[in-house]
Structures are given as structure tokens and as C-alpha cells.
Design a protein around this motif. Structure first.
Motif, PDB file in Angstrom:
ATOM      1  N   PHE A  90       3.421 -87.375 -80.515  1.00 50.32           N
ATOM      2  CA  PHE A  90       2.969 -86.604 -81.677  1.00 50.32           C
ATOM      3  C   PHE A  90       2.454 -85.254 -81.201  1.00 50.32           C
ATOM      4  N   PHE A  91       2.440 -84.273 -82.093  1.00 52.27           N
ATOM      5  CA  PHE A  91       1.848 -82.968 -81.758  1.00 52.27           C
ATOM      6  C   PHE A  91       1.343 -82.313 -83.038  1.00 52.27           C
ATOM      7  N   GLY A  92       0.574 -81.228 -82.845  1.00 51.74           N
ATOM      8  CA  GLY A  92      -0.003 -80.528 -83.996  1.00 51.74           C
ATOM      9  C   GLY A  92      -1.398 -81.037 -84.318  1.00 51.74           C
ATOM     10  N   GLU A  93      -1.956 -81.875 -83.394  1.00 49.79           N
ATOM     11  CA  GLU A  93      -3.257 -82.496 -83.676  1.00 49.79           C
ATOM     12  C   GLU A  93      -4.405 -81.487 -83.615  1.00 49.79           C
ATOM     13  N   MET A  94      -4.206 -80.342 -82.904  1.00 50.10           N
ATOM     14  CA  MET A  94      -5.327 -79.413 -82.749  1.00 50.10           C
ATOM     15  C   MET A  94      -5.652 -78.729 -84.082  1.00 50.10           C
ATOM     16  N   SER A  95      -4.637 -78.179 -84.746  1.00 45.19           N
ATOM     17  CA  SER A  95      -4.877 -77.556 -86.058  1.00 45.19           C
ATOM     18  C   SER A  95      -5.191 -78.615 -87.116  1.00 45.19           C
ATOM     19  N   LEU A  96      -4.608 -79.788 -86.935  1.00 45.22           N
ATOM     20  CA  LEU A  96      -4.913 -80.895 -87.853  1.00 45.22           C
ATOM     21  C   LEU A  96      -6.411 -81.192 -87.827  1.00 45.22           C
ATOM     22  N   VAL A 125       5.645 -72.657 -70.488  1.00 46.01           N
ATOM     23  CA  VAL A 125       5.753 -73.973 -71.131  1.00 46.01           C
ATOM     24  C   VAL A 125       4.504 -74.788 -70.809  1.00 46.01           C
ATOM     25  N   LEU A 126       3.797 -75.238 -71.859  1.00 45.23           N
ATOM     26  CA  LEU A 126       2.584 -76.035 -71.653  1.00 45.23           C
ATOM     27  C   LEU A 126       2.941 -77.490 -71.422  1.00 45.23           C
ATOM     28  N   THR A 127       3.893 -77.967 -72.211  1.00 46.97           N
ATOM     29  CA  THR A 127       4.303 -79.367 -72.066  1.00 46.97           C
ATOM     30  C   THR A 127       5.562 -79.636 -72.877  1.00 46.97           C
ATOM     31  N   LYS A 157      -4.199 -83.288 -68.185  1.00 47.50           N
ATOM     32  CA  LYS A 157      -2.946 -82.664 -67.733  1.00 47.50           C
ATOM     33  C   LYS A 157      -3.077 -81.139 -67.730  1.00 47.50           C
ATOM     34  N   ALA A 158      -3.811 -80.612 -68.729  1.00 49.82           N
ATOM     35  CA  ALA A 158      -4.011 -79.156 -68.791  1.00 49.82           C
ATOM     36  C   ALA A 158      -4.822 -78.697 -67.575  1.00 49.82           C
ATOM     37  N   ASP A 159      -5.826 -79.510 -67.165  1.00 47.72           N
ATOM     38  CA  ASP A 159      -6.619 -79.183 -65.963  1.00 47.72           C
ATOM     39  C   ASP A 159      -5.717 -79.123 -64.735  1.00 47.72           C
ATOM     40  N   ILE A 166       9.638 -74.703 -84.632  1.00 51.10           N
ATOM     41  CA  ILE A 166       9.065 -75.609 -85.648  1.00 51.10           C
ATOM     42  C   ILE A 166       7.865 -74.910 -86.288  1.00 51.10           C
ATOM     43  N   PHE A 167       7.067 -74.276 -85.446  1.00 50.81           N
ATOM     44  CA  PHE A 167       6.058 -73.323 -85.923  1.00 50.81           C
ATOM     45  C   PHE A 167       5.684 -72.417 -84.767  1.00 50.81           C
ATOM     46  N   TYR A 168       4.971 -71.326 -85.103  1.00 56.15           N
ATOM     47  CA  TYR A 168       4.591 -70.349 -84.081  1.00 56.15           C
ATOM     48  C   TYR A 168       3.092 -70.408 -83.818  1.00 56.15           C
ATOM     49  N   ARG A 199       9.312 -78.423 -77.001  1.00 46.88           N
ATOM     50  CA  ARG A 199       8.388 -77.903 -75.990  1.00 46.88           C
ATOM     51  C   ARG A 199       7.298 -77.079 -76.671  1.00 46.88           C
ATOM     52  N   ALA A 200       6.087 -77.208 -76.118  1.00 48.77           N
ATOM     53  CA  ALA A 200       4.960 -76.391 -76.576  1.00 48.77           C
ATOM     54  C   ALA A 200       4.846 -75.237 -75.600  1.00 48.77           C
ATOM     55  N   CYS A 201       4.832 -74.008 -76.115  1.00 48.19           N
ATOM     56  CA  CYS A 201       4.787 -72.877 -75.181  1.00 48.19           C
ATOM     57  C   CYS A 201       3.962 -71.717 -75.725  1.00 48.19           C
ATOM     58  N   PRO A 246      -5.702 -71.877 -86.702  1.00 50.47           N
ATOM     59  CA  PRO A 246      -4.267 -71.607 -86.465  1.00 50.47           C
ATOM     60  C   PRO A 246      -3.710 -72.357 -85.253  1.00 50.47           C
ATOM     61  N   ARG A 247      -2.401 -72.488 -85.234  1.00 51.11           N
ATOM     62  CA  ARG A 247      -1.708 -73.209 -84.161  1.00 51.11           C
ATOM     63  C   ARG A 247      -2.016 -72.584 -82.807  1.00 51.11           C
ATOM     64  N   SER A 248      -2.240 -73.432 -81.821  1.00 52.39           N
ATOM     65  CA  SER A 248      -2.603 -72.955 -80.484  1.00 52.39           C
ATOM     66  C   SER A 248      -1.378 -72.598 -79.654  1.00 52.39           C
ATOM     67  N   ALA A 249      -0.197 -73.035 -80.083  1.00 55.57           N
ATOM     68  CA  ALA A 249       1.016 -72.798 -79.286  1.00 55.57           C
ATOM     69  C   ALA A 249       2.222 -72.784 -80.220  1.00 55.57           C
ATOM     70  N   THR A 250       3.326 -72.247 -79.704  1.00 54.09           N
ATOM     71  CA  THR A 250       4.602 -72.262 -80.439  1.00 54.09           C
ATOM     72  C   THR A 250       5.355 -73.521 -80.044  1.00 54.09           C
ATOM     73  N   MET A 251       6.040 -74.111 -81.021  1.00 51.81           N
ATOM     74  CA  MET A 251       6.759 -75.356 -80.743  1.00 51.81           C
ATOM     75  C   MET A 251       8.242 -75.126 -80.991  1.00 51.81           C
ATOM     76  N   ILE A 252       9.058 -75.426 -79.987  1.00 54.00           N
ATOM     77  CA  ILE A 252      10.499 -75.161 -80.098  1.00 54.00           C
ATOM     78  C   ILE A 252      11.287 -76.447 -79.855  1.00 54.00           C
TER      79      ILE A 252
HETATM   80  P1  CMP Z   1      -1.629 -77.290 -82.576  1.00 61.45           P
HETATM   81  O1  CMP Z   1      -2.556 -76.281 -82.009  1.00 61.45           O
HETATM   82  O2  CMP Z   1      -1.889 -77.766 -83.948  1.00 61.45           O
HETATM   83  O3  CMP Z   1      -0.149 -76.730 -82.471  1.00 61.45           O
HETATM   84  C1  CMP Z   1       0.381 -76.550 -81.169  1.00 61.45           C
HETATM   85  C2  CMP Z   1       0.337 -77.880 -80.482  1.00 61.45           C
HETATM   86  O4  CMP Z   1       0.771 -77.858 -79.131  1.00 61.45           O
HETATM   87  C3  CMP Z   1      -1.098 -78.385 -80.363  1.00 61.45           C
HETATM   88  O5  CMP Z   1      -1.616 -78.607 -81.637  1.00 61.45           O
HETATM   89  C4  CMP Z   1      -0.895 -79.553 -79.455  1.00 61.45           C
HETATM   90  O6  CMP Z   1      -0.267 -80.626 -80.126  1.00 61.45           O
HETATM   91  C5  CMP Z   1       0.115 -78.939 -78.477  1.00 61.45           C
HETATM   92  N1  CMP Z   1      -0.582 -78.347 -77.319  1.00 61.45           N
HETATM   93  C6  CMP Z   1      -1.197 -77.140 -77.224  1.00 61.45           C
HETATM   94  N2  CMP Z   1      -1.681 -76.956 -75.981  1.00 61.45           N
HETATM   95  C7  CMP Z   1      -1.363 -78.055 -75.277  1.00 61.45           C
HETATM   96  C8  CMP Z   1      -1.574 -78.476 -73.927  1.00 61.45           C
HETATM   97  N3  CMP Z   1      -2.210 -77.704 -73.052  1.00 61.45           N
HETATM   98  N4  CMP Z   1      -1.123 -79.695 -73.570  1.00 61.45           N
HETATM   99  C9  CMP Z   1      -0.462 -80.496 -74.445  1.00 61.45           C
HETATM  100  N5  CMP Z   1      -0.219 -80.141 -75.719  1.00 61.45           N
HETATM  101  C10 CMP Z   1      -0.667 -78.958 -76.128  1.00 61.45           C
END
Ligand code: CMP
Length: 228
Positions: free
Chosen positions: A87-93, A78-80, A143-145, A47-49, A66-68, A98-104
Motif C-alpha cells: 500500500f502507499f499514500g499513507e502519509m497524506s492519508l 527513487v525512494l522505493t 529503510k529510509a534511515d 498516479i500523483f505528484y 515507484r515513489a520518487c 500534500p503528497r511527499s513524493a511522486t508515484m509512477i
Molecule cells: P504520501 O506522502 O501520501 O504520497 C507519497 C507516498 O510515497 C507516501 O505517502 C508514502 O506512501 C510513499 N513514501 C514517501 N517517502 C517514502 C520513503 N522514504 N519510503 C517509503 N515510502 C515512501
């Protein structure tokens, strides 16, 4: 892809249920529903890298993703997983970086997509969204912790057992012999979900199967309810 009336109703149903939009006024809810577009992906599509410059917010109407993180050798962590209604993509939003993870796409997925500026405009008139978003972010941080804790303090066998028990609890089916069956995953998939190498997973699985903690019937893993 622009949306038709039926799709608008579908998006509305999901948006209303999203914790981050639960405090929106009816007017703002209607307005934001109109701002979404639709995107469809096939199984395995990216979906994005990670490091992409996009900043849209995504809402899953159908399917799962999956976010990886991936390294140069193609290894994946795999992060989650996100499912229908997530919903996802809130970090760059939120930070415009830039995106913190790749979404597949895990399977066929239909996503509703919201542009950053539309989200920020709504945020200005409805500051409660910020509080609800913070609460969602904190849940993800917790959850990340937990994941960092597992990677730091558990060995591969303990991580694999923890993961198998988690999927047994969330998506397993009870079987008459007292085990719980879950769809079989490849050693590579198990490795990417537990932060281990494929070789280490192969070794540990052999031990678990030898000890009868897990049975592999070709299509499913049968997992003992008590910790393997
Ligand atoms: P964004 O960085 O915009 O794009 C990748 C997305 O993956 C990120 O927003 C979150 O929605 C999700 N993401 C990244 N890291 C984690 C994490 N550790 N736990 C849950 N979701 C994550």
C-alpha cells in the motif's frame, strides 16, 4: 471506477492480507472492502505528484510503482518500489498534508483506492489499525534511515555495488558461470536509484566491467556473487 462483484472479491483477497487490516473484525473488513474503488494506469503514468493535495490510500492489486523525488532539471531520486500487495499514500492519508513524493507506474498497474474519510471512520471503531499502521511506518522509516546512511557514508561505487547486489539477491537468476543475471538498467535508471549523477554511474560501471565484476551482455548485467 466503481467495482463489480468479481473485483470486490479480488480487493477482499488483498485487503485481508494487508498487515494494517489484519486485526479488523469481519464486519469492518466487509464494510471497508465495499468502500474501495479501482484505478488503472499504464506504464510510465503518474498516479500523483509530490505536493498534490490528494489524500487517498492506494493498494496495488497488479503491477508495481515507484515513489520518487524529482528536481526542476528532471533528475529523479527513487525512494522505493512498491509491488503487488503493498500500500502507499499513507502519509497524506494520515496527516492530510500534500503528497511527499511522486508515484509512477513501473508497468501496467491496477490499484484499489480508499478515501481518507472512510479510512478514518474505520480507524475510530478499530484502533488496532493505528498500531499496525505505526509498525508499517516504522519499517519504512528504518529503510529510509538505511538510504540516508548510504547517501551520507558511501561513495558512488559503493552505492552502486550495494544496489546491484540487492537486486541480484531479490530478483536475479543464477547462471552456470557463477554469476547472477539481472535485467539491464540504463545509466539514468541506476543514477536515480543510487542518488548519483548519470555521468558518475557511467564512469563507475566502466571500472566494474573492466575489473570483470560485472558483465554487460546487452540485455542483462551478470553480477559476481561475491562483492564486485
Ligand atoms: P504520501 O506522502 O501520501 O504520497 C507519497 C507516498 O510515497 C507516501 O505517502 C508514502 O506512501 C510513499 N513514501 C514517501 N517517502 C517514502 C520513503 N522514504 N519510503 C517509503 N515510502 C515512501
Amino acid at each position: 471506477m466503481p467495482i463489480n462483484d468479481n473485483e470486490k472479491v479480488l480487493i477482499g483477497k488483498f485487503v485481508q492480507r494487508l498487515p494494517i487490516f489484519k486485526n479488523l473484525s469481519d464486519d469492518n473488513l466487509k464494510q471497508i472492502i465495499n468502500e474501495f474503488s479501482l484505478a488503472k494506469f499504464s506504464q510510465g503514468d503518474s498516479i500523483f505528484y509530490q505536493t498534490d493535495e490528494s489524500t487517498d490510500l492506494y493498494l496495488i492489486l497488479q503491477g508495481s510503482v515507484r515513489a520518487c523525488l524529482q528536481n526542476e532539471e528532471g533528475q529523479e531520486l527513487v525512494l522505493t518500489h512498491f509491488r503487488e500487495g503493498d500500500f502507499f499514500g499513507e502519509m497524506s492519508l494520515l496527516d492530510g498534508r500534500p503528497r511527499s513524493a511522486t508515484m509512477i507506474a513501473q508497468d501496467e498497474a491496477t490499484l484499489a483506492v480508499l478515501k481518507r474519510n472512510k479510512f478514518l471512520n474505520t480507524l475510530k471503531t478499530e484502533p488496532m489499525i493505528a498500531i499496525d499502521m505505526l509498525s508499517a511506518l516504522v519499517q519504512r522509516l528504518r529503510k529510509a534511515d538505511e538510504m540516508i546512511e548510504s547517501l551520507a557514508f558511501l561513495d558512488v561505487k559503493e552505492r552502486l555495488v550495494k544496489y546491484l547486489l540487492e537486486i541480484a539477491a531479490s530478483e536475479g537468476k543464477a547462471v552456470d558461470d557463477g554469476t547472477i543475471k539481472v535485467k539491464k538498467l540504463t545509466h539514468k535508471e541506476l543514477a536515480s536509484r543510487t542518488g548519483a549523477s548519470r555521468e558518475a554511474i557511467t564512469k563507475v560501471l566502466k571500472v566494474l566491467i573492466f575489473n570483470k565484476a560485472i558483465k554487460d551482455d546487452g540485455n542483462y548485467f551478470h553480477i559476481l556473487k561475491a562483492s564486485p
